[in-house]
Structure formats: C-alpha cells, structure tokens
Design an enzyme around this catalytic site. Structure first.
Site: not given
Ligand code: RB5
Length: 148
Positions: A8-9, A65-67, A98-99, A132-133, A136
């Site tokens: 974003d901006h 973005c900002g956060t 893992h994810n 195992r990941h 999940r």
C-alpha cells in the site's frame, strides 16, 4: 523464480528497495503496485498478489503495508494462500521450513530496510521440510476446504 510483490501507500519506498534487491539477485519480480504514495486500500494489493500466487502466475509473494498485518489478512482470504507477517528472520525461515508459507508479509513502519532484506533472504532460501509438517499444513488447508 518469479515473485509477486504488492504494497500500500505506506510501503512504496520499501517495496522499490526490496524489488531492486531481489532483481539484483536474479529473481524475476512482478510488481502489482501500488507505486503511488496517495492513501489507498491494502486489501486490493493483498488480493492481487494472493491470486497471482494461488493461480501459479508467481511462485511466491511478498506483501508490505504499514505493519504487514492488514495486507496479509487480505491475502489469506484467497484459497491456497498461507501468508504470514514476520518482523525477524527466524520466524520467516521457520515459516517456510515448517508451514510452507507462500507469501511473506512485513511492515514498512516496523522493520528497517536492512532487516527486511535479511527477513526476505531467510524466507527465500529456506525450503519446506515436508514429513510431519506436511500433515499439519494439510490440516490447515482442510480447514479452508471445510470453511463455511
Ligand atoms: C495504513 O495506514 C495502514 O493501516 C496499513 O498500511 C496497514 O498497516 C494495515 O494493516
């Protein structure tokens, strides 16, 4: 590898710095904008990058973005997306190992550009470990499939 980027901006300058950094390293970057610092709505860019990654137009995505929060929430509404906000390299690396995250998000108002480069490097250099990941991650995607 093709990387979709969106922001974003609040993150135009950060996006351009990270984009140039990735291109210097040989990555192909597809820039979904914005390249304007006029206030805009981050869900637009979260969705664009989410759809590009989910549809195979890009291998991975980076959102700023900002956060990093709002834009990652928007991307996560696209089926097949696993986006996470990372403000440090350890979580970024583990989110791949893992994810199997396919979108990395961070905040231009939270991390400086040098830290952002380290986060991006750790994320891009790590590969999903499976095993195992995988079970999940499959469970996460099952929640999406059964979502009402
Ligand atoms: C924009 O002001 C700000 O809300 C946005 O960049 C982001 O931080 C939202 O999560």
């Amino acid at each position: 590898m093709k990387i979709a980027m969106g922001n974003d901006h609040s993150a135009v300058e950060m996006k351009l710095e990270i984009k140039a950094y990735l291109e210097d390293k040989g990555y192909e970057v597809v820039d979904f904008g914005t390249n304007d610092t006029v206030s805009c709505d981050y869900p637009v860019y979260g969705e664009k990058v989410g759809r590009a990654v989910a549809g195979g137009e890009a291998d991975l995505g980076i959102l700023i973005c900002g956060t990093g929060v709002g834009i990652s929430l928007a991307a996560n509404k696209v089926k097949g997306i696993r986006a996470c906000v990372c403000s440090e390299p350890y979580s970024a690396k583990l989110s791949r190992l893992h994810n199997n995250t396919n979108i990395l998000a961070f905040g231009a108002r939270v991390v400086g550009v040098e830290l952002a480069k380290m986060i991006v490097d750790q994320w891009l250099e790590a590969e999903f470990e499976g095993g195992r990941h995988q079970r999940r991650v499959d469970m996460i995607m099952e929640i999406e499939k059964n979502g009402k």
